[in-house]
Scaffold this active site. Structure first.
Site, PDB file in Angstrom:
ATOM      1  N   GLY A   1       2.158   2.410   5.183  1.00  0.00           N
ATOM      2  CA  GLY A   1       3.378   1.374   5.483  1.00  0.00           C
ATOM      3  C   GLY A   1       4.147   1.871   6.525  1.00  0.00           C
TER       4      GLY A   1
ATOM      5  N   GLY B   1       0.852  -1.236  -0.007  1.00  0.00           N
ATOM      6  CA  GLY B   1      -0.130  -0.050   0.177  1.00  0.00           C
ATOM      7  C   GLY B   1       0.816   1.261   0.132  1.00  0.00           C
ATOM      8  CB  SER B   2      -0.108   4.784   0.787  1.00  0.00           C
ATOM      9  OG  SER B   2      -0.452   4.535   2.042  1.00  0.00           O
TER      10      SER B   2
ATOM     11  CD  GLU C   1       7.062  -5.800  -1.955  1.00  0.00           C
ATOM     12  OE1 GLU C   1       7.084  -4.840  -2.802  1.00  0.00           O
ATOM     13  OE2 GLU C   1       7.667  -6.979  -1.718  1.00  0.00           O
TER      14      GLU C   1
ATOM     15  CB  CYS D   1       3.496  -0.260  -7.063  1.00  0.00           C
ATOM     16  SG  CYS D   1       3.661  -1.670  -7.759  1.00  0.00           S
TER      17      CYS D   1
HETATM   18  P1  NAD Z   1      -3.431   2.542   1.050  1.00  0.00           P
HETATM   19  O1  NAD Z   1      -2.227   2.645   1.686  1.00  0.00           O
HETATM   20  O2  NAD Z   1      -4.581   3.475   1.080  1.00  0.00           O
HETATM   21  O3  NAD Z   1      -4.152   1.150   1.366  1.00  0.00           O
HETATM   22  C1  NAD Z   1      -3.513  -0.130   1.581  1.00  0.00           C
HETATM   23  C2  NAD Z   1      -4.375  -1.124   2.503  1.00  0.00           C
HETATM   24  O4  NAD Z   1      -4.043  -0.802   3.909  1.00  0.00           O
HETATM   25  C3  NAD Z   1      -5.734  -1.217   2.331  1.00  0.00           C
HETATM   26  O5  NAD Z   1      -6.232  -2.517   2.397  1.00  0.00           O
HETATM   27  C4  NAD Z   1      -6.473  -0.351   3.451  1.00  0.00           C
HETATM   28  O6  NAD Z   1      -7.662  -0.786   3.891  1.00  0.00           O
HETATM   29  C5  NAD Z   1      -5.324  -0.830   4.414  1.00  0.00           C
HETATM   30  N1  NAD Z   1      -5.023   0.259   5.470  1.00  0.00           N
HETATM   31  C6  NAD Z   1      -5.208   1.555   5.398  1.00  0.00           C
HETATM   32  N2  NAD Z   1      -4.960   2.112   6.863  1.00  0.00           N
HETATM   33  C7  NAD Z   1      -4.694   1.046   7.705  1.00  0.00           C
HETATM   34  C8  NAD Z   1      -4.166   1.192   8.967  1.00  0.00           C
HETATM   35  N3  NAD Z   1      -4.189   2.132   9.686  1.00  0.00           N
HETATM   36  N4  NAD Z   1      -3.797  -0.191   9.561  1.00  0.00           N
HETATM   37  C9  NAD Z   1      -3.736  -1.290   8.662  1.00  0.00           C
HETATM   38  N5  NAD Z   1      -4.151  -1.296   7.464  1.00  0.00           N
HETATM   39  C10 NAD Z   1      -4.500  -0.363   6.821  1.00  0.00           C
HETATM   40  O7  NAD Z   1      -3.107   2.285  -0.540  1.00  0.00           O
HETATM   41  P2  NAD Z   1      -3.853   1.867  -1.651  1.00  0.00           P
HETATM   42  O8  NAD Z   1      -4.485   3.538  -2.040  1.00  0.00           O
HETATM   43  O9  NAD Z   1      -4.906   1.063  -1.640  1.00  0.00           O
HETATM   44  O10 NAD Z   1      -2.893   1.560  -2.918  1.00  0.00           O
HETATM   45  C11 NAD Z   1      -2.209   2.277  -3.611  1.00  0.00           C
HETATM   46  C12 NAD Z   1      -0.838   2.337  -2.802  1.00  0.00           C
HETATM   47  O11 NAD Z   1      -0.196   0.967  -2.725  1.00  0.00           O
HETATM   48  C13 NAD Z   1       0.373   3.263  -3.836  1.00  0.00           C
HETATM   49  O12 NAD Z   1       1.191   3.955  -3.049  1.00  0.00           O
HETATM   50  C14 NAD Z   1       1.072   2.250  -4.501  1.00  0.00           C
HETATM   51  O13 NAD Z   1       2.406   2.508  -4.948  1.00  0.00           O
HETATM   52  C15 NAD Z   1       1.189   0.940  -3.517  1.00  0.00           C
HETATM   53  N6  NAD Z   1       1.509  -0.363  -4.098  1.00  0.00           N
HETATM   54  C16 NAD Z   1       2.719  -0.685  -3.999  1.00  0.00           C
HETATM   55  C17 NAD Z   1       3.125  -2.161  -4.449  1.00  0.00           C
HETATM   56  C18 NAD Z   1       4.528  -2.686  -4.239  1.00  0.00           C
HETATM   57  O14 NAD Z   1       4.694  -3.754  -4.569  1.00  0.00           O
HETATM   58  N7  NAD Z   1       5.409  -1.879  -3.854  1.00  0.00           N
HETATM   59  C19 NAD Z   1       1.944  -2.818  -5.228  1.00  0.00           C
HETATM   60  C20 NAD Z   1       0.827  -2.157  -5.258  1.00  0.00           C
HETATM   61  C21 NAD Z   1       0.590  -0.981  -4.656  1.00  0.00           C
END
Ligand code: NAD
Length: 516
Positions: free
Chosen positions: A252, A247-248, A269, A303
């Site tokens: 992260g 995720g973001s 990631e 990503c």
């Molecule tokens: P996000 O960080 O908003 O959410 C990701 C996940 O985290 C979701 O399931 C969300 O419900 C959960 N989440 C949110 N707050 C949380 C908390 N406090 N505790 C635990 N879990 C929580 O990301 P998004 O908008 O879904 O995805 C886009 C981001 O993901 C981009 O930054 C992208 O680059 C990244 N990404 C990275 C990779 C990689 O392999 N490096 C792959 C795919 C996406």
């Protein structure tokens, strides 16, 4: 279900995947819990409500963990190659459901049908890979310094692996983690993105069948469709040995410190800010294709999407003009229609962030050579379709240093390759990078210790699209985690060194004397 949904043939797809109008989102094997609130999944393709999902509540969480703990005690005793057989069967089922699952990914997330199918193919590939690895969980044997002693190391399963995933790869990232976690003897609990819950329910339905057919404990595979508070519980829970978070960077960073605080393990990631260097010795045709696919594929929501092009001054104008021409030919619309190149963003929030980034870029001095725009009218009723944009910028702009999850491409000019590499590395993120060149010296410098600082560095390939055979992940604010191929399985196990004395003496290491 609305009439429009029927028009795309989605109704049959949903039925085949066991998705109903009202779903229960938390499943442990085939057992469902749903004491939480109801959420709705809307398609960014046409804005229609696809289905409702009753999520898991507070009380469900502990039941899921307890069932997983119980299943782990049994699953860890099954020999690894036999666990591989379970993963092989999952791969086989995914082959059967590839068309349906690929279509659902496209409809619920908004990526093109081809990319949706590609995502399912990635799931199949990682299953094949993991089956092979299930016979290769090797440790070293070492020569002991003490006579009559044998020393070796072995790998043991960790326990419960919590998987938290982003919306943009709503099925593949689960499989990258689960296929390896399972052959290693772990059980998994998945907290998918609340933006793509139906993809998760579909995957779990497929896995439920595999568990049932093999008479295996249901807690081997669980899905918790719930909001981020439940994700937070997984992060904080000592019973979850490893948290694999995709995720973001913003979220992260919190996950990383919380898991470390309780001495848990994490795989991170996170966001990328990926660049392609286009040298004076580049094949310009290849560069344009690589750059355009990298920047507009998945509407810039990978990503590994290409966000920056660092172009040699001698070919800058040519590349710029050809990009403007290529962008002029892009067709934007329903991603299930294979004649379209660009689909929607995930939701209206993402559209707002795209508009905000364009505004900021202009304020900092960015010059747009292809203007961005939110599309309106027929076919764009969901409000999620935007025009891919291109701006000439300086790398130092605050907005250029930031990952905007949308199709905005920044152009930057360079004179020497050393300068280009410095620009490429001068962002907080370190996921994917590429150079387009036919000059061996340039390619090797880019790949050397003085070259790209990213987890992925390509030559004559764009930044997006990775094969499952290699370890996938990035450095710096991308989090340092690795998933998928190579020897990544080691992240899902704990390492143990064993020394066995088969003599009647008890010599101490380092020759230490201790007589009593
Ligand atoms: P996000 O960080 O908003 O959410 C990701 C996940 O985290 C979701 O399931 C969300 O419900 C959960 N989440 C949110 N707050 C949380 C908390 N406090 N505790 C635990 N879990 C929580 O990301 P998004 O908008 O879904 O995805 C886009 C981001 O993901 C981009 O930054 C992208 O680059 C990244 N990404 C990275 C990779 C990689 O392999 N490096 C792959 C795919 C996406």
């Amino acid at each position: 279900m609305s009439k429009k949904v029927k028009d795309f043939g989605i109704e049959k797809t949903l039925k085949n995947l066991g998705i109903k109008d009202e779903n229960k989102g938390t499943s442990v094997g085939g057992k469902y819990f749903a004491s939480g609130k109801t959420i709705e999944s809307f398609s960014p393709v046409d804005g229609n409500l696809i289905a409702k999902i009753k999520t898991s509540g507070e009380s469900d969480y502990d039941k899921v963990i307890e069932t997983a703990e119980k299943a782990f005690k049994e699953f860890r005793l099954i020999p690894a190659p036999k666990r591989g057989e379970i993963v092989r069967q999952l791969g086989q089922k995914l082959r059967e459901y590839k068309d349906d699952l690929g279509k659902l990914v496209s409809y619920e997330m908004g990526k093109s049908l081809q990319e949706g199918l590609g995502e399912v193919q990635e799931m199949i590939d990682i299953c094949d890979f993991a089956v092979g690895v299930s016979r290769q969980l090797h440790g070293y044997t070492m020569h002991s310094e003490r006579p009559g002693h044998r020393m070796y190391e072995q790998y043991h399963p960790l326990g419960i692996v919590g998987i938290i995933t982003a919306f943009n790869f709503p099925v593949a990232v689960w499989s990258w983690n689960t296929a390896l976690a399972w052959i290693c003897g772990n059980v998994t609990i998945w907290k998918p993105s609340e933006k793509t819950p139906l993809c998760a329910i579909a995957c779990q339905n497929i896995m439920n069948d595999v568990l049932k057919e093999n008479n295996l404990p249901e807690g081997i595979s669980s899905v918790l469709v719930a909001d981020h508070e439940v994700g937070q519980r997984l992060v904080d829970d000592k019973r979850v040995s490893l948290v694999s978070f995709t995720g973001s960077t913003r979220v992260g960073r919190m996950v990383s410190s919380k898991v470390a605080e309780r001495f848990g393990k994490s795989i991170l990631e996170l966001g990328g800010n990926n660049a392609i260097i286009i040298s004076q010795d580049a094949d310009i045709n290849m560069s344009i294709i690589g750059a355009v696919f990298g920047a507009v594929g998945t509407a810039g929501q990978r990503c590994t999407s290409t966000r920056r092009l660092i172009i040699h001054e001698s070919v800058y104008d040519e590349v710029k003009n050809r990009l403007v021409k290529a962008y002029g030919q892009l067709k934007i619309g329903n991603p299930l229609d294979e004649t379209n190149h660009v689909g929607p963003l995930i939701d209206v929030d993402a559209v707002n962030q795209y508009e905000e980034a364009i505004k900021k870029c202009k304020k900092e001095g960015g010059k747009f050579i292809v203007e961005g725009e939110v599309l309106k009218g027929k076919g764009y009723e969901s409000g999620c379709y935007v025009k891919p944009a291109i701006a000439e910028v300086k790398n130092s702009y605050e907005i250029v240093q930031h990952e905007t999850f949308a199709p905005i491409l920044y152009l930057i000019k360079y004179k020497t390759l050393e300068e280009a590499i410095a620009i490429q590395n001068d962002v907080p993120q370190g996921l994917s990078s590429a150079i387009m060149t036919q000059n061996l010296r340039e390619a090797e410098l880019f790949l050397s210790h003085a070259g790209s600082d990213c987890g992925i560095a390509n030559v004559n390939i764009g930044t997006s699209g990775a094969e499952i055979g290699g370890a996938f992940g990035g450095e710096k604010e991308t989090g340092g985690g690795r998933e998928s191929g190579s020897d990544v399985w080691k992240y899902y196990m704990r390492r143990q060194t064993n020394t066995i004395n088969y003599t009647t003496q008890l010599p101490l290491a380092q020759g230490i004397k201790f007589d009593i």
